[in-house]
Write a protein that holds these residues in place. Structure first.
Motif, PDB file in Angstrom:
ATOM      1  N   LEU A 396      27.794   0.237 -60.176  1.00 27.07           N
ATOM      2  CA  LEU A 396      27.480   0.910 -59.373  1.00 27.07           C
ATOM      3  C   LEU A 396      26.138   0.650 -58.772  1.00 27.07           C
ATOM      4  CD1 LEU A 396      29.871   3.317 -59.762  1.00 27.07           C
ATOM      5  CD2 LEU A 396      30.211   1.752 -58.042  1.00 27.07           C
ATOM      6  N   LYS A 397      25.503   1.252 -59.537  1.00 26.66           N
ATOM      7  CA  LYS A 397      23.527   0.854 -59.542  1.00 26.66           C
ATOM      8  C   LYS A 397      23.521  -0.075 -59.116  1.00 26.66           C
ATOM      9  CE  LYS A 397      20.460   3.916 -58.935  1.00 26.66           C
ATOM     10  NZ  LYS A 397      19.190   3.591 -58.753  1.00 26.66           N
ATOM     11  N   PRO A 398      23.088  -1.103 -59.054  1.00 24.26           N
ATOM     12  CA  PRO A 398      22.898  -2.082 -59.032  1.00 24.26           C
ATOM     13  C   PRO A 398      23.399  -2.633 -57.407  1.00 24.26           C
ATOM     14  CG  PRO A 398      23.275  -2.695 -61.283  1.00 24.26           C
ATOM     15  CD  PRO A 398      23.835  -1.296 -61.171  1.00 24.26           C
ATOM     16  N   TYR A 399      24.816  -2.881 -57.372  1.00 27.01           N
ATOM     17  CA  TYR A 399      25.180  -3.153 -56.335  1.00 27.01           C
ATOM     18  C   TYR A 399      24.634  -1.956 -55.445  1.00 27.01           C
ATOM     19  CZ  TYR A 399      28.756  -3.193 -52.597  1.00 27.01           C
ATOM     20  OH  TYR A 399      29.616  -3.238 -51.094  1.00 27.01           O
ATOM     21  N   LEU A 400      24.425  -0.933 -55.725  1.00 24.05           N
ATOM     22  CA  LEU A 400      23.778   0.203 -54.303  1.00 24.05           C
ATOM     23  C   LEU A 400      22.597  -0.688 -53.585  1.00 24.05           C
ATOM     24  CD1 LEU A 400      24.253   2.532 -52.587  1.00 24.05           C
ATOM     25  CD2 LEU A 400      23.831   4.183 -54.990  1.00 24.05           C
ATOM     26  N   ASP A 401      21.977  -0.742 -55.442  1.00 26.36           N
ATOM     27  CA  ASP A 401      20.002  -1.454 -55.104  1.00 26.36           C
ATOM     28  C   ASP A 401      20.331  -2.250 -54.123  1.00 26.36           C
ATOM     29  OD1 ASP A 401      19.383   1.464 -56.161  1.00 26.36           O
ATOM     30  OD2 ASP A 401      19.304   0.594 -57.893  1.00 26.36           O
ATOM     31  N   LYS A 402      20.821  -3.133 -54.089  1.00 31.58           N
ATOM     32  CA  LYS A 402      20.775  -4.337 -53.675  1.00 31.58           C
ATOM     33  C   LYS A 402      21.663  -4.169 -51.941  1.00 31.58           C
ATOM     34  CE  LYS A 402      20.217  -8.923 -54.014  1.00 31.58           C
ATOM     35  NZ  LYS A 402      18.607  -9.309 -54.447  1.00 31.58           N
ATOM     36  N   LYS A 403      22.380  -3.396 -51.675  1.00 31.09           N
ATOM     37  CA  LYS A 403      22.602  -3.297 -50.430  1.00 31.09           C
ATOM     38  C   LYS A 403      21.935  -2.242 -50.346  1.00 31.09           C
ATOM     39  CE  LYS A 403      26.889  -5.023 -49.790  1.00 31.09           C
ATOM     40  NZ  LYS A 403      26.508  -6.066 -48.400  1.00 31.09           N
ATOM     41  N   LEU A 404      21.316  -1.477 -49.783  1.00 35.68           N
ATOM     42  CA  LEU A 404      19.883  -0.571 -49.307  1.00 35.68           C
ATOM     43  C   LEU A 404      19.206  -1.455 -49.581  1.00 35.68           C
ATOM     44  CD1 LEU A 404      19.870   2.489 -51.365  1.00 35.68           C
ATOM     45  CD2 LEU A 404      20.889   2.517 -49.677  1.00 35.68           C
ATOM     46  N   ASN A 405      19.018  -2.844 -50.398  1.00 36.62           N
ATOM     47  CA  ASN A 405      17.336  -3.452 -50.023  1.00 36.62           C
ATOM     48  C   ASN A 405      17.965  -4.014 -48.981  1.00 36.62           C
ATOM     49  OD1 ASN A 405      16.390  -6.670 -50.754  1.00 36.62           O
ATOM     50  ND2 ASN A 405      14.383  -4.995 -51.435  1.00 36.62           N
ATOM     51  N   GLN A 406      18.989  -4.302 -48.935  1.00 32.91           N
ATOM     52  CA  GLN A 406      19.160  -6.146 -47.442  1.00 32.91           C
ATOM     53  C   GLN A 406      19.585  -5.147 -46.565  1.00 32.91           C
ATOM     54  OE1 GLN A 406      23.461  -7.799 -48.946  1.00 32.91           O
ATOM     55  NE2 GLN A 406      22.321  -9.126 -50.585  1.00 32.91           N
ATOM     56  N   LEU A 407      20.033  -3.814 -46.282  1.00 28.99           N
ATOM     57  CA  LEU A 407      20.115  -3.206 -44.875  1.00 28.99           C
ATOM     58  C   LEU A 407      18.799  -2.830 -44.678  1.00 28.99           C
ATOM     59  CD1 LEU A 407      23.471  -0.641 -45.815  1.00 28.99           C
ATOM     60  CD2 LEU A 407      23.000  -3.308 -44.468  1.00 28.99           C
ATOM     61  N   GLN A 408      17.752  -2.823 -45.013  1.00 30.68           N
ATOM     62  CA  GLN A 408      16.439  -2.112 -45.176  1.00 30.68           C
ATOM     63  C   GLN A 408      15.850  -3.399 -44.240  1.00 30.68           C
ATOM     64  OE1 GLN A 408      14.081   0.772 -47.863  1.00 30.68           O
ATOM     65  NE2 GLN A 408      16.439   0.794 -48.761  1.00 30.68           N
ATOM     66  N   ARG A 409      15.986  -4.514 -44.947  1.00 25.58           N
ATOM     67  CA  ARG A 409      15.451  -5.653 -44.554  1.00 25.58           C
ATOM     68  C   ARG A 409      16.181  -6.412 -43.500  1.00 25.58           C
ATOM     69  NH1 ARG A 409      14.578 -10.059 -49.511  1.00 25.58           N
ATOM     70  NH2 ARG A 409      13.547 -11.070 -48.192  1.00 25.58           N
ATOM     71  N   ASN A 410      17.000  -5.672 -43.231  1.00 21.15           N
ATOM     72  CA  ASN A 410      17.547  -6.563 -42.054  1.00 21.15           C
ATOM     73  C   ASN A 410      17.600  -5.334 -40.759  1.00 21.15           C
ATOM     74  OD1 ASN A 410      18.343  -8.850 -42.803  1.00 21.15           O
ATOM     75  ND2 ASN A 410      20.872  -7.969 -43.650  1.00 21.15           N
ATOM     76  N   LYS A 411      16.872  -4.010 -41.022  1.00 22.59           N
ATOM     77  CA  LYS A 411      16.503  -2.881 -39.953  1.00 22.59           C
ATOM     78  C   LYS A 411      18.318  -2.482 -39.913  1.00 22.59           C
ATOM     79  CE  LYS A 411      12.181  -4.640 -39.634  1.00 22.59           C
ATOM     80  NZ  LYS A 411      11.331  -3.741 -40.529  1.00 22.59           N
ATOM     81  N   GLY A 412      18.911  -2.638 -40.502  1.00 25.89           N
ATOM     82  CA  GLY A 412      19.558  -1.715 -40.110  1.00 25.89           C
ATOM     83  C   GLY A 412      20.030  -0.119 -40.463  1.00 25.89           C
ATOM     84  N   ILE A 413      19.133   0.088 -42.003  1.00 31.63           N
ATOM     85  CA  ILE A 413      19.032   1.392 -42.014  1.00 31.63           C
ATOM     86  C   ILE A 413      17.065   1.245 -41.961  1.00 31.63           C
ATOM     87  CG2 ILE A 413      20.715   1.824 -43.212  1.00 31.63           C
ATOM     88  CD1 ILE A 413      20.075   1.544 -45.702  1.00 31.63           C
ATOM     89  N   PRO A 414      16.381   2.897 -41.786  1.00 27.42           N
ATOM     90  CA  PRO A 414      15.473   2.967 -41.871  1.00 27.42           C
ATOM     91  C   PRO A 414      14.729   2.549 -42.986  1.00 27.42           C
ATOM     92  CG  PRO A 414      16.345   4.819 -40.354  1.00 27.42           C
ATOM     93  CD  PRO A 414      17.209   3.787 -41.421  1.00 27.42           C
ATOM     94  N   THR A 415      13.705   2.198 -43.660  1.00 24.16           N
ATOM     95  CA  THR A 415      12.606   1.999 -44.724  1.00 24.16           C
ATOM     96  C   THR A 415      13.204   3.724 -44.863  1.00 24.16           C
ATOM     97  OG1 THR A 415      11.483  -0.232 -43.605  1.00 24.16           O
ATOM     98  CG2 THR A 415      11.366   1.526 -46.361  1.00 24.16           C
ATOM     99  N   LEU A 416      13.439   3.177 -46.705  1.00 21.05           N
ATOM    100  CA  LEU A 416      13.434   5.098 -47.359  1.00 21.05           C
ATOM    101  C   LEU A 416      11.911   4.853 -47.973  1.00 21.05           C
ATOM    102  CD1 LEU A 416      16.852   4.951 -49.345  1.00 21.05           C
ATOM    103  CD2 LEU A 416      16.275   6.480 -47.081  1.00 21.05           C
ATOM    104  N   PRO A 417      11.197   6.534 -47.932  1.00 24.25           N
ATOM    105  CA  PRO A 417      10.137   6.572 -48.432  1.00 24.25           C
ATOM    106  C   PRO A 417       9.830   6.179 -50.274  1.00 24.25           C
ATOM    107  CG  PRO A 417      10.979   8.540 -47.340  1.00 24.25           C
ATOM    108  CD  PRO A 417      11.618   7.336 -46.935  1.00 24.25           C
ATOM    109  N   LYS A 418       9.244   5.790 -50.544  1.00 23.39           N
ATOM    110  CA  LYS A 418       8.863   4.935 -52.382  1.00 23.39           C
ATOM    111  C   LYS A 418       8.885   6.394 -52.518  1.00 23.39           C
ATOM    112  CE  LYS A 418       8.063   1.735 -55.985  1.00 23.39           C
ATOM    113  NZ  LYS A 418       7.936   0.945 -55.556  1.00 23.39           N
ATOM    114  N   GLY A 419       9.886   7.185 -53.811  1.00 23.10           N
ATOM    115  CA  GLY A 419       9.541   7.811 -54.222  1.00 23.10           C
ATOM    116  C   GLY A 419       9.710   9.663 -53.775  1.00 23.10           C
ATOM    117  N   LEU A 420      10.290   9.364 -52.568  1.00 22.22           N
ATOM    118  CA  LEU A 420      10.176  10.524 -51.935  1.00 22.22           C
ATOM    119  C   LEU A 420      11.864  11.081 -52.044  1.00 22.22           C
ATOM    120  CD1 LEU A 420       9.320  13.551 -51.151  1.00 22.22           C
ATOM    121  CD2 LEU A 420       9.137  12.490 -48.850  1.00 22.22           C
ATOM    122  N   VAL A 421      12.682   9.538 -51.833  1.00 20.85           N
ATOM    123  CA  VAL A 421      14.270   9.609 -51.874  1.00 20.85           C
ATOM    124  C   VAL A 421      14.935   8.420 -52.632  1.00 20.85           C
ATOM    125  CG1 VAL A 421      16.269   9.450 -49.763  1.00 20.85           C
ATOM    126  CG2 VAL A 421      14.198  10.330 -49.229  1.00 20.85           C
TER     127      VAL A 421
END
Length: 462
Positions: A396-421
């Motif tokens: 779950l944790k690696p899959y979620l981190d990988k999906k979030l990274n792919q969506l942020q790189r593809n501009k599917g979602i806004p970039t999450l502030p590191k350390g804050l969210v």
């Protein structure tokens, strides 16, 4: 000379051999199509077990795991704000905090929508089946979809702490899909089974093994990164080199049970393989014995005037000449007690295996209440507490981190502030904890309403 992926693969196959044989035995009793024997051709007939409880149990357990880890119509994670970091920011009012929480909730729905539009759920459900039956499965999280590797298509090596340090996969693809320098066989030899001028040879499918190439994907953890490349015919395929940071692995090697000192896991089916084999053998004996007992054979006395041919040709309701005493029926007398013993043993094995695979069996009684049914469901779900903890960290944790990274790189979602969210997994083991809290709250409210009365309790709560 630099070691090739094919030779390294063969050196690691030896360690996998015993686990692979055990996995094939488990698959033969449950879901034979998940893992076939070496040399099994496409469309070839699979072994058929004498019982269906193994297949039913694996499907039920896989579905329960999917609904617990990836629930429908709700998110399996939460984007949580770091309160310590937020407290250090000036001018953060409760209204701003509420708007941020609302935006994060919308972002969670966007992410789940992106995941639902892919085939990830299909591959993850298949991965659950492999984990239950074989105890091992490898998932590659690609840019577009997930790819699954069963235990017979990869080898793995772990360090003393159980961390993956090396993975090699093997797959065969048609040479026409490879670069031009790999489309010709290495030695240029012709396949003796290849079609000739007169067409395919007798007893062959008409295709040549030379047309397929073995592709090895060699994954290593080196210098704090996951690095891999692909090889064919002992040479590295151009443009196949890739890497990801340690925190975002693309290769997820999952195990059902973690055994200290072993690179491979043990499946749920292997834990109850004795009961499954016993049930399969008893079901075979009962089915064959019942078929023998159901066979109808008539006997005719040698001195009878009635001819056997007349009896055989007589249809239902026909009238033939003869004495009833001259005709008898062969019966398997004295076996009813033996069949009853077998049926009782089958019933006990069915109950034990149903509990092992979380197949709900409610007590058949007029006094069975919904509370009893809920307690039975809760007890069955709590049996998976250990595996939920393992899958939370390895899937779950690696899959979620990988999906979030792919969506942020593809501009599917806004970039999450590191350390804050930070994303937090709330499914699996956390879900069982919430069910226990819910049950405890219901019991408290029920006891309070019975002791104080409903009116007084509502006044206290308000």
């Amino acid at each position: 000379m630099k070691e090739q992926a094919s030779s390294r693969y063969q050196s690691l196959v030896t360690e996998r051999m015993d686990f692979l044989d055990s996995a094939r035995d488990c698959a033969a009793l449950t879901l034979p199509y998940l893992l076939t024997d070496d040399g099994h051709s496409k469309g070839e007939k699979l072994p058929i077990p004498w019982q269906s409880l193994g297949a039913k149990g694996c499907n039920v357990l896989a579905s329960k795991l999917m609904l617990s880890l990836f629930p429908v119509n709700t998110s399996f994670f939460k984007l949580q704000i770091n309160d310590a970091e937020l407290a250090g920011l000036p001018d953060v009012t409760p209204e701003i905090r509420s708007e941020v929480d609302l935006s994060l909730s919308k972002m969670e729905k966007m992410i789940m929508q992106q995941i639902s539009e892919t085939s990830d759920r299909i591959m993850l459900h298949t991965a659950m089946k492999h984990l239950i039956v074989t105890g091992n499965v490898l998932i590659f999280v690609g840019k577009k979809a997930l790819k699954l590797y069963p235990i017979n298509r990869y080898v793995i090596d772990r360090d003393g702490d159980g961390n993956v340090i090396e993975i090699i996969t093997k797959e065969s693809i048609h040479r026409s899909l490879l670069p031009k320098e790999f489309q010709t066989p290495l030695d240029g030899a012709k396949d003796v089974n290849a079609p000739g001028e007169d067409g395919p040879k007798f007893g062959t499918a008409g295709t040549s093994d030379v047309e397929d190439a073995d592709i090895y994907t060699w994954v290593k953890f080196k210098d704090g990164q996951w690095k891999w490349h692909q090889e064919a015919d002992g040479k590295i395929i151009p443009n196949s080199l890739s890497s990801t940071p340690k925190s975002l692995p693309s290769w997820l090697a999952l195990r059902w049970n973690v055994v200290d000192g072993e690179s491979w896991g043990r499946g749920r089916v292997e834990e109850f393989i004795g009961d499954l084999k016993s049930l399969d053998g008893l079901m075979q004996s009962l089915v064959e014995g019942s078929a023998a007992a159901a066979k109808i054979v008539f006997t005719v006395s040698p001195s009878a005037s009635l001819k056997p041919q007349s009896l055989a040709r007589a249809s239902n309701g026909s009238i033939i000449m003869g004495r009833p005493d001259d005709v008898g029926v062969v019966q398997a007398s004295g076996k009813a007690a033996d069949f009853r013993t077998v049926q009782e043993m089958i019933r006990d094995l069915t109950t034990r295996l149903s509990d092992a695979f979380l197949v709900l069996q409610v007590r058949q009684s007029e006094r069975t209440t919904s509370t009893e049914v809920q307690a039975t469901i809760q007890e069955l779900n709590e049996q998976l507490g250990g595996i939920y903890g393992n899958l939370n960290s390895e899937l779950l944790k690696p899959y979620l981190d990988k999906k979030l990274n792919q969506l942020q790189r593809n501009k599917g979602i806004p970039t999450l502030p590191k350390g804050l969210v930070s994303p937090i997994v709330i499914a699996g083991l956390s879900g069982i904890g919430r069910m226990q809290d819910r049950q405890a709250l219901i019991e408290f409210l029920t006891t309070a309403s019975q002791s104080l009365g409903l009116k007084e309790m509502l006044q206290m709560l308000s």
